[in-house]
Design a protein around this motif. Structure first.
Motif, short mmCIF file in Angstrom:
data_model
loop_
_atom_site.label_atom_id
_atom_site.label_comp_id
_atom_site.label_asym_id
_atom_site.label_seq_id
_atom_site.Cartn_x
_atom_site.Cartn_y
_atom_site.Cartn_z
N UNK A 33 0.80 -0.99 0.42
CA UNK A 33 -0.02 -0.01 0.18
C UNK A 33 0.97 1.63 0.15
N UNK A 34 1.91 1.14 0.25
CA UNK A 34 2.57 2.55 0.80
C UNK A 34 4.46 1.70 0.82
N UNK A 35 5.23 2.74 1.41
CA UNK A 35 6.54 1.74 2.30
C UNK A 35 6.55 1.64 3.04
N UNK A 36 5.23 1.99 3.83
CA UNK A 36 5.42 1.53 5.37
C UNK A 36 3.71 0.18 5.61
N UNK A 37 3.31 0.18 4.88
CA UNK A 37 2.77 -0.89 4.84
C UNK A 37 2.30 -1.85 3.10
N UNK A 38 2.36 -3.06 3.93
CA UNK A 38 1.78 -4.45 3.36
C UNK A 38 0.93 -5.20 3.92
N UNK A 39 -0.07 -5.84 2.53
CA UNK A 39 -1.08 -6.26 2.81
C UNK A 39 -1.59 -7.26 1.91
#
Length: 433
Positions: free
Chosen positions: A294-300
């Motif tokens: 999702x971003x450099x600080x979030x993974x799904x």
């Protein structure tokens, strides 16, 4: 000085043809450690004695396309073991002339009888061919030449002492029963596209015997070789055993001649048979993982698990371990089936499903936060496999089937045989990348 803990005869690819353990002190997959250590050297730099990080000593020799290997837990007498291994090859040459992979496969019963007579608790005993020939009457096959085996007694102990050493006389039960558990463990590696890279089945038949007197049992299996020996068309689900081992109570000559398992059982619990099947099987479970950053600080993670066995069967206590980044934190899970836990010590999340019916598929969603400072091994998880644990009762992945179990005793009592089938995971792995 300590003796041999276990002995292996391996083919040139390191696959087990024959194994005999003399002490229950080694990991079941220790031969795989040996194979890995072999790969560290080429054929010119290989050492015949190797010690691993756990202190186990591997001593081996090569002969034709075979590897004769022993494992010792401590303080091994290398000279004694080398002497024994070379003597073992000489004895096998007396029996089979050409000692190769094919002759070992054709004569596994004779090889096990020889190992039982030549080693006692891991220490060399009788290694003289002429003396061994007096005890072991089972005829051997010289490659493709088929000879009619002679009748033998149960084993060397019974032959010499005329006693059934594994069962005492005078056993009595109010209710006579015998329970058979057929347990199969599936080792499988599945590629990212669902293709089977390798698979094998490790099986065992565990017996709980509660029978009076000195009963004799006959066990029939859906053994492909049995139907062929009878001149009958093998059934569609007949099993061709690559490697099979028996408890000492089994009449080996009866099995050699008629492919019938006949035995006077020990009292209580014991392992009657262990076997290995090197076959390609359809995966029992498939798992697809869609990863979105999702971003450099979030993974799904979007995980879909599907069962591929028949609807009438149900897997119990299913656990699916999906690798995640080593620095993942603040997990959020969402699923309508089962529960999910983050296990940072395993760098994975564990999706637990108490009961997973056949031909069903379930979905799970997971979101992790990632630190702004990127870990150097953050993407390592994509190279790690998904692991699955499970148990499926009343089911065998190989199609192994007990055709009959007959119980005979001179007193003529009635006895009840019970058979149960269970399939469990071994190393069940699915590659993510």
């Amino acid at each position: 000085m300590f003796g041999i803990s276990s002995i292996y005869i391996l083919d040139q690819k390191g696959r087990v043809l024959i194994t005999r353990q003399y002490r229950n002190e080694l990991p079941a997959n220790i031969h795989e450690t040996f194979n890995k250590k072999l790969l560290e050297f080429d054929e010119y730099t290989q050492k015949p004695v190797m010690i691993d990080k756990d202190g186990y000593t591997y001593i081996f020799i090569r002969h034709n396309n075979l590897i004769f290997m022993t494992v010792c837990s401590q303080n091994a007498n290398c000279l004694m073991i080398f002497s024994f291994l070379f003597r073992l090859v000489q004895v096998l040459q007396e029996y089979f002339v050409n000692v190769e992979e094919e002759s070992i496969r054709d004569n596994f019963v004779v090889v096990y009888e020889l190992l039982d007579e030549m080693l006692d608790n891991g220490y060399p005993q009788t290694t003289e061919f002429k003396i061994l020939k007096e005890f072991i009457k089972t005829e051997s096959f010289q490659l493709k030449e088929k000879k009619q085996p002679e009748q033998t007694n149960f084993n060397v102990v019974a032959l010499v002492s005329n006693k059934i050493s594994w069962r005492k006389e005078g056993i009595k039960y109010k209710k006579n029963e015998v329970f058979l558990d057929v347990i199969e463990k599936l080792n499988i590696l599945i590629g990212q596209q669902g293709n089977v890279i390798k698979s094998e089945i490790i099986g065992q038949v565990q017996v709980k015997c509660m029978l009076s007197g000195m009963p004799e049992l006959k066990l029939g299996l859906n053994d492909k070789a049995f139907f062929e020996a009878q001149g009958r068309q093998a059934r569609a689900r007949a099993v061709e055993f690559d490697d099979i081992k028996f408890h000492q109570c089994v009449r080996l000559s009866k099995f050699e001649n008629e492919r019938v398992i006949q035995f006077i059982p020990p009292d209580g619990d014991f392992e009657l048979i262990s076997y290995r099947l090197d076959i390609r099987v359809k995966p029992l479970f498939s798992v697809d993982v869609l990863i979105e950053r999702k971003s450099t600080t979030k993974i799904e993670f979007l995980v879909k698990a599907k069962s591929n066995f028949k609807p009438k069967s149900t897997a119990n206590n299913v656990e699916i371990f999906v690798p995640v980044p080593e620095d993942a934190e603040q997990p959020q899970f969402r699923t309508a089936h089962g529960s999910v836990n983050y296990m940072p010590e395993k760098e994975a999340m564990c999706w637990s499903i108490k009961q997973f019916g056949g031909q069903r598929d379930f979905m799970m969603n997971a979101v992790f936060h990632l630190p702004t400072i990127v870990s150097p091994n953050r993407d390592k998880f994509q190279k790690m496999p998904i692991n699955i644990t499970f148990e499926i009762p009343y089911f065998t992945v190989s199609g192994f089937q007990v055709r009959y179990l007959k119980i005979q005793d001179k007193s003529g009592y009635n006895a009840l045989p019970w058979v149960r089938y269970i399939t469990q995971n071994g190393e069940y792995q699915i590659r993510m990348n």
